[in-house]
Design an enzyme around this catalytic site. Structure first.
Site, mmCIF file in Angstrom:
data_model
loop_
_atom_site.group_PDB
_atom_site.id
_atom_site.type_symbol
_atom_site.label_atom_id
_atom_site.label_comp_id
_atom_site.label_asym_id
_atom_site.label_seq_id
_atom_site.Cartn_x
_atom_site.Cartn_y
_atom_site.Cartn_z
ATOM 1 N N HIS A 128 46.921 33.820 49.733
ATOM 2 C CA HIS A 128 46.032 33.570 50.871
ATOM 3 C C HIS A 128 46.408 34.406 52.086
ATOM 4 O O HIS A 128 45.727 34.332 53.115
ATOM 5 C CB HIS A 128 46.054 32.089 51.240
ATOM 6 C CG HIS A 128 45.596 31.183 50.154
ATOM 7 N ND1 HIS A 128 44.295 31.165 49.700
ATOM 8 C CD2 HIS A 128 46.270 30.274 49.398
ATOM 9 C CE1 HIS A 128 44.174 30.278 48.724
ATOM 10 N NE2 HIS A 128 45.357 29.735 48.530
ATOM 11 N N GLU A 129 47.487 35.184 51.956
ATOM 12 C CA GLU A 129 47.914 35.983 53.105
ATOM 13 C C GLU A 129 48.066 37.450 52.688
ATOM 14 O O GLU A 129 47.077 38.109 52.413
ATOM 15 C CB GLU A 129 49.185 35.371 53.702
ATOM 16 C CG GLU A 129 48.900 33.967 54.255
ATOM 17 C CD GLU A 129 50.098 33.248 54.813
ATOM 18 O OE1 GLU A 129 50.571 33.636 55.897
ATOM 19 O OE2 GLU A 129 50.576 32.280 54.177
ATOM 20 N N MET A 130 49.285 37.953 52.580
ATOM 21 C CA MET A 130 49.446 39.384 52.275
ATOM 22 C C MET A 130 49.262 39.693 50.788
ATOM 23 O O MET A 130 48.981 40.834 50.420
ATOM 24 C CB MET A 130 50.818 39.867 52.754
ATOM 25 C CG MET A 130 51.116 39.560 54.218
ATOM 26 S SD MET A 130 49.801 40.045 55.365
ATOM 27 C CE MET A 130 50.025 41.820 55.406
#
Length: 361
Positions: free
Chosen positions: A164-166
C-alpha cells in the site's frame, strides 16, 4: 444546594462517566494516569469555568500539552545522516516502479500529506487508508493508523515493502538500486563512517528516520505554552477552554497532541464505517476491533481529509463526529467554531530550508 452547585455536580458526574468510558476503551499503552489527570484538573477548572485568561488556559492545558523546541545541536550533529535521508525521501527509486517518491504522498509542502493523491490511489484500489502527516513525529510513541508500530524506524522499514506504500519487493532490491548509483556511495559513507557496509537497508531506514525526526513545525501554541500571553487570540483561548471542558485532553496529549495511545473509534456509539477494523486486522484480538491510533492534532487545520477512511472533509465536521461517537455529546455551533479556532493555533510554519529538494544522484 443552589442551582449553580447542582449544575456543577451534574457536569462533574457526566465528566466522571466520560473519563471512565475512555479509560475502559484504552488499548495498548494508553496510560491511566492521563485519564486521572483529565478528571482532577477538570474538577479544579470548574471553580473558574468562565475564566478565559491566558494564564488560566495555560494552567489547564500545561499538564497534558508539551511545547516543541527545535534541537539545533542535534540537527548539526546528524547533518550527514539527515542529508542522506532527505535525498532518499525525494528519490523515486525507493518505489517498486521508480515512479513516485515518499514525497508523492507525504508532500512536505502540504504539511506532510496529500489528500488529492490519496483519493486517486483509493479509487484505483491501491490504498485503503488516508495519508497521515509526517511532521512532528519526533515525540510520537505509536505509528500507523492502527498503532501497530512502536518506533519510527519500524514504521519506515515497513513502508518501503508495504504493497500500500512503496511496494518494494524486498530489501535487497532497494540496496542493489542504491549501491548501483555511484553518487549514493559517498553519501552513505559520510552518514555512516564506522559502518563496514555503508549502503545497506538498515542504514537507509536510519537516514530516512533521522530526516523525519527533524520535520518540526513550531506553532503559536508553543509560544503560548512558553508563556507568551498574546500568542492566542480570544477565540482561540475560548477554544482551549472548550478543549479542556469536553475532555479532549484525555487522549490528545503530549507534544504532538496525540499519537501516544490507541483507542476504540466509537466509544459511545458505533462508528458508521466498520469495514476497516483497525488494530484487529493485525492482531485478530477481539478487543482490538475498531482500535486506532489517536491522531496528532498538530497542523490538523491543514491536513484534511480526516480519519483513517477520509470520512470528513471539513474540520468542523470531524469535531462533530468526535463529539458524537467518542464523547456521546452534542456540540454547539459556538463551541465547535471555538475548537476550530483553537486547533488553528496548532498550525506551524513549514521549515522551507530543511525540506528543500536536493539533487538526486
Amino acid at each position: 444546594m443552589s442551582h449553580s452547585q447542582s449544575a456543577d455536580l451534574s457536569h462533574l458526574l457526566k465528566l466522571a462517566v466520560l473519563v471512565l468510558k475512555l479509560a475502559m476503551h484504552r488499548i495498548a499503552i494508553a496510560p491511566l494516569h492521563v485519564f486521572a489527570f483529565a478528571f482532577v484538573f477538570a474538577i479544579q477548572a470548574k471553580a473558574d469555568t468562565e475564566n478565559e485568561s491566558p494564564q488560566e488556559i495555560r494552567r489547564r492545558l500545561s499538564p497534558y500539552m508539551k511545547m516543541f523546541v527545535r534541537d539545533a545541536a542535534a540537527l548539526t550533529k546528524n547533518k550527514a545522516k539527515i542529508d542522506l535521508g532527505r535525498t532518499l525521501f525525494y528519490d523515486k527509486r525507493l518505489s517498486a516502479t521508480s515512479t513516485f517518491s515518499c514525497n508523492a504522498c507525504h508532500d512536505l509542502e502540504k504539511y506532510g500529506t496529500n489528500g488529492t493523491r490519496y483519493t486517486t490511489q483509493r479509487e484505483a484500489e491501491k490504498t485503503y487508508r488516508d495519508v497521515p502527516s509526517l511532521y512532528n513525529l519526533k515525540s510520537s510513541e505509536l505509528f500507523n493508523w492502527d498503532g501497530q508500530y512502536t518506533s519510527l524506524e519500524a514504521k519506515t522499514a515497513a513502508a518501503i515493502t508495504s504493497p500500500h506504500e512503496m511496494n518494494m519487493p524486498d530489501k535487497g532490491t532497494l540496496v542493489s538500486r542504491l549501491a548501483g548509483s555511484p553518487g549514493y556511495v559517498p553519501l552513505f559513507q559520510a552518514a555512516f563512517p564506522k559502518s563496514n557496509k555503508p549502503v545497506s537497508f538498515d542504514n537507509a531506514v536510519s537516514a530516512l528516520t533521522e530526516f523525519q525526526r527533524g520535520l518540526i513545525t513550531l506553532a503559536p501554541i508553543d509560544r503560548f505554552l512558553q508563556g507568551d500571553d498574546k500568542a492566542l487570540d480570544p477565540k482561540q483561548l475560548r477554544g482551549g477552554r472548550v478543549f479542556d471542558d469536553k475532555g479532549c485532553v484525555a487522549c490528545h496529549t503530549g507534544a504532538t497532541f496525540g499519537g501516544q495511545m490507541v483507542m476504540k473509534l466509537g466509544v459511545t456509539e458505533q462508528w458508521p464505517n466498520q469495514a476497516d477494523q483497525g488494530l484487529f486486522t493485525v492482531t485478530k484480538d477481539p478487543k482490538h476491533k475498531m482500535a486506532f491510533r489517536v491522531s496528532s492534532l498538530r497542523n490538523v487545520a491543514k491536513t484534511a481529509p480526516y480519519f483513517h477512511g477520509a470520512s470528513s472533509r471539513r474540520l468542523w465536521g470531524a469535531i462533530e463526529k468526535m463529539s458524537r461517537y467518542e464523547l456521546g455529546q452534542h456540540i454547539s455551533v459556538d463551541d465547535n467554531l471555538s475548537l476550530v479556532a483553537f486547533l488553528r493555533a496548532l498550525t506551524g510554519d513549514i521549515p522551507e530550508d530543511y525540506i528543500k529538494k536536493p539533487a538526486i544522484p
